[in-house]
Design an enzyme around this catalytic site. Structure first.
Site, PDB file in Angstrom:
ATOM      1  CG  ASP A  96      26.506  20.436  -4.114  1.00 44.79           C
ATOM      2  OD1 ASP A  96      26.488  19.406  -4.807  1.00 44.79           O
ATOM      3  OD2 ASP A  96      26.601  21.583  -4.608  1.00 44.79           O
ATOM      4  CE1 TYR A  99      29.118  26.253  -7.333  1.00 43.93           C
ATOM      5  CE2 TYR A  99      28.863  24.951  -5.356  1.00 43.93           C
ATOM      6  CZ  TYR A  99      28.428  25.316  -6.608  1.00 43.93           C
ATOM      7  OH  TYR A  99      27.294  24.739  -7.121  1.00 43.93           O
ATOM      8  CE  LYS A 145      27.608  20.804  -7.979  1.00 47.99           C
ATOM      9  NZ  LYS A 145      27.894  21.773  -6.900  1.00 47.99           N
ATOM     10  CG  HIS A 162      29.398  22.962 -12.327  1.00 44.00           C
ATOM     11  ND1 HIS A 162      30.203  23.543 -11.385  1.00 44.00           N
ATOM     12  CD2 HIS A 162      28.136  23.396 -12.044  1.00 44.00           C
ATOM     13  CE1 HIS A 162      29.476  24.291 -10.578  1.00 44.00           C
ATOM     14  NE2 HIS A 162      28.220  24.216 -10.957  1.00 44.00           N
TER      15      HIS A 162
HETATM   16  N1  LIG Z   1      24.990  22.539 -10.219  1.00 45.87           N
HETATM   17  C1  LIG Z   1      24.778  23.823 -10.376  1.00 45.87           C
HETATM   18  O1  LIG Z   1      24.919  24.381 -11.453  1.00 45.87           O
HETATM   19  C2  LIG Z   1      24.341  24.630  -9.189  1.00 45.87           C
HETATM   20  C3  LIG Z   1      23.883  25.946  -9.369  1.00 45.87           C
HETATM   21  C4  LIG Z   1      23.464  26.655  -8.251  1.00 45.87           C
HETATM   22  C5  LIG Z   1      23.508  26.066  -7.001  1.00 45.87           C
HETATM   23  N2  LIG Z   1      23.994  24.780  -6.846  1.00 45.87           N
HETATM   24  C6  LIG Z   1      24.076  24.125  -5.512  1.00 45.87           C
HETATM   25  O2  LIG Z   1      22.806  24.197  -4.868  1.00 45.87           O
HETATM   26  C7  LIG Z   1      22.949  24.870  -3.608  1.00 45.87           C
HETATM   27  C8  LIG Z   1      21.697  25.621  -3.249  1.00 45.87           C
HETATM   28  O3  LIG Z   1      21.344  26.557  -4.237  1.00 45.87           O
HETATM   29  P1  LIG Z   1      21.519  28.159  -4.065  1.00 45.87           P
HETATM   30  O4  LIG Z   1      22.583  28.440  -3.098  1.00 45.87           O
HETATM   31  O5  LIG Z   1      21.671  28.703  -5.445  1.00 45.87           O
HETATM   32  O6  LIG Z   1      20.097  28.654  -3.579  1.00 45.87           O
HETATM   33  P2  LIG Z   1      19.019  28.266  -2.444  1.00 45.87           P
HETATM   34  O7  LIG Z   1      19.528  27.180  -1.572  1.00 45.87           O
HETATM   35  O8  LIG Z   1      17.735  28.104  -3.145  1.00 45.87           O
HETATM   36  O9  LIG Z   1      18.911  29.634  -1.635  1.00 45.87           O
HETATM   37  C9  LIG Z   1      19.972  30.156  -0.915  1.00 45.87           C
HETATM   38  C10 LIG Z   1      19.585  31.571  -0.469  1.00 45.87           C
HETATM   39  O10 LIG Z   1      18.463  31.523   0.394  1.00 45.87           O
HETATM   40  C11 LIG Z   1      18.803  32.051   1.673  1.00 45.87           C
HETATM   41  N3  LIG Z   1      18.170  31.156   2.662  1.00 45.87           N
HETATM   42  C12 LIG Z   1      18.501  29.888   2.963  1.00 45.87           C
HETATM   43  N4  LIG Z   1      17.686  29.379   3.896  1.00 45.87           N
HETATM   44  C13 LIG Z   1      16.810  30.366   4.210  1.00 45.87           C
HETATM   45  C14 LIG Z   1      15.730  30.460   5.120  1.00 45.87           C
HETATM   46  N5  LIG Z   1      15.395  29.436   5.882  1.00 45.87           N
HETATM   47  N6  LIG Z   1      15.050  31.632   5.183  1.00 45.87           N
HETATM   48  C15 LIG Z   1      15.396  32.687   4.422  1.00 45.87           C
HETATM   49  N7  LIG Z   1      16.412  32.651   3.525  1.00 45.87           N
HETATM   50  C16 LIG Z   1      17.129  31.510   3.433  1.00 45.87           C
HETATM   51  C17 LIG Z   1      20.312  32.046   1.739  1.00 45.87           C
HETATM   52  O11 LIG Z   1      20.784  33.151   2.495  1.00 45.87           O
HETATM   53  P3  LIG Z   1      21.713  33.012   3.822  1.00 45.87           P
HETATM   54  O12 LIG Z   1      22.983  32.321   3.428  1.00 45.87           O
HETATM   55  O13 LIG Z   1      21.909  34.437   4.207  1.00 45.87           O
HETATM   56  O14 LIG Z   1      20.910  32.237   4.822  1.00 45.87           O
HETATM   57  C18 LIG Z   1      20.697  32.248   0.280  1.00 45.87           C
HETATM   58  O15 LIG Z   1      20.652  33.612  -0.066  1.00 45.87           O
HETATM   59  C19 LIG Z   1      24.180  25.765  -3.841  1.00 45.87           C
HETATM   60  O16 LIG Z   1      24.740  26.260  -2.660  1.00 45.87           O
HETATM   61  C20 LIG Z   1      25.076  24.829  -4.598  1.00 45.87           C
HETATM   62  O17 LIG Z   1      25.701  23.899  -3.715  1.00 45.87           O
HETATM   63  C21 LIG Z   1      24.400  24.071  -7.936  1.00 45.87           C
END
Ligand SMILES: NC(=O)c1ccc[n+]([C@@H]2O[C@H](COP(=O)([O-])OP(=O)(O)OC[C@H]3O[C@@H](n4cnc5c(N)ncnc54)[C@H](OP(=O)(O)O)[C@@H]3O)[C@@H](O)[C@H]2O)c1
Length: 276
Positions: free
Chosen positions: A49, A54, A79, A112
């Site tokens: 994704d 990004y 997106k 988005h």
């Molecule tokens: N459509 C939208 O508006 C929107 C908005 C936000 C996000 N997204 C999508 O959703 C995806 C996921 O959301 P997100 O990146 O915001 O947050 P998330 O997946 O909830 O959390 C990511 C964070 O958690 C850490 N992490 C991951 N696995 C872990 C584990 N097993 N133990 C400890 N820490 C861990 C990562 O650090 P490390 O990298 O250091 O492991 C990173 O800092 C995004 O990458 C993006 O593709 C979409």
């Protein structure tokens, strides 16, 4: 219930979408994103994704090429960014994303954010790209029920996916029920609340019982709730362990306990009140 990292949900147009994937928000263009995506693919991930916003689509594309995986074995989402919304600019933004990714088609393209006064024209462009066979499935992101209701009044094609912030502190019950009724697949962003849920005592107690990590319990809760999930990590050991959730099952009681953590609390902006 999905039993492997390759298992899919069938969208309302028949396209199969993996239940689990890698998110690459805040993963740096260049080496970091290339290594992360390659690590995910090497560990069995089929779904990536990204988004124009990004600024790492080129790296994602390079990783896909270098990994040597067949295109049809991958599910790639991007997106259209807010500044590019509107009919012509969406078509252009799509071509730019596709070029950067070095791909012939996208599996899923999302609006988005619901930019007021624009998202209906954007949707018309998405419908055109879909009908022309350039995208396998089209959807939206950050749409509340009222945004969906408004879009559905004019849409020729119903969105196949709505990707929204979703985690145990933001359970989105009304939106989930609405999407289920409409056969729109809900997809969770920030499923780990960007790391803020990993110390939660209720989740950790359940994790201990199953000999799993807090992250694994949360991601398993997504799947058992019927929600597609795309956790982000740039570290191979977490990319690997986050996906190791197909060998245990949360009980009805575990699920209820996690459901009980909801407090309608966001880590990102409210789609009714964003200024970008
Ligand atoms: N459509 C939208 O508006 C929107 C908005 C936000 C996000 N997204 C999508 O959703 C995806 C996921 O959301 P997100 O990146 O915001 O947050 P998330 O997946 O909830 O959390 C990511 C964070 O958690 C850490 N992490 C991951 N696995 C872990 C584990 N097993 N133990 C400890 N820490 C861990 C990562 O650090 P490390 O990298 O250091 O492991 C990173 O800092 C995004 O990458 C993006 O593709 C979409």
């Amino acid at each position: 219930m999905p039993t492997s990292l390759q298992d899919t949900t069938t969208l309302h147009n028949g396209v199969k979408m993996p239940w689990f994937g890698l998110g690459v928000f805040k993963v740096e263009e260049g080496d970091e994103v290339i290594q992360s995506v390659k690590a995910a693919i090497a560990n069995g991930y089929k779904s990536i994704d990204t988004a124009a916003a990004y600024q790492n689509e080129e790296g994602v594309g390079q990783a896909i090429k270098e990994s040597g995986i067949a295109r049809e074995d991958l599910f790639v989402t991007s997106k259209v960014w807010n500044a590019d919304q509107g009919y012509d600019s969406t078509i252009e933004a799509f071509e730019t994303s596709l070029n950067k990714l070095g791909l012939e088609y996208l599996d899923l393209y999302l609006i988005h954010w619901p930019v007021e006064g624009k998202y209906k024209d954007t949707w018309k462009a998405m419908e055109k790209l879909y009908k022309d066979g350039r995208i396998k499935a089209i959807g939206v992101s950050n749409f509340h029920v009222h945004h969906l209701e408004d879009l559905l009044q004019d849409a020729e094609i119903k969105p196949m996916v709505n990707q929204v912030e979703f985690h145990p502190h933001l359970a989105q019950k009304e939106l989930r029920d609405f999407c289920k009724k409409q056969d729109i697949q809900l997809e969770a962003w920030s499923p780990l609340k960007q790391g803020q849920l990993l110390e939660d005592p209720v989740i950790n107690e359940i994790a201990e019982k199953h000999s799993k990590s807090a992250a694994q319990v949360i991601l398993r809760w997504d799947l058992q709730s019927g929600v597609v999930t795309i956790p982000k990590s740039a570290k191979e050991h977490r990319i690997k362990s986050n996906a190791d959730i197909f060998d245990f099952e949360l009980s009805a009681e575990d699920m209820e306990k996690i459901d009980g953590l909801n407090k309608d609390e966001r880590v990102g902006p409210d789609p009714d009140n964003f200024d970008f």
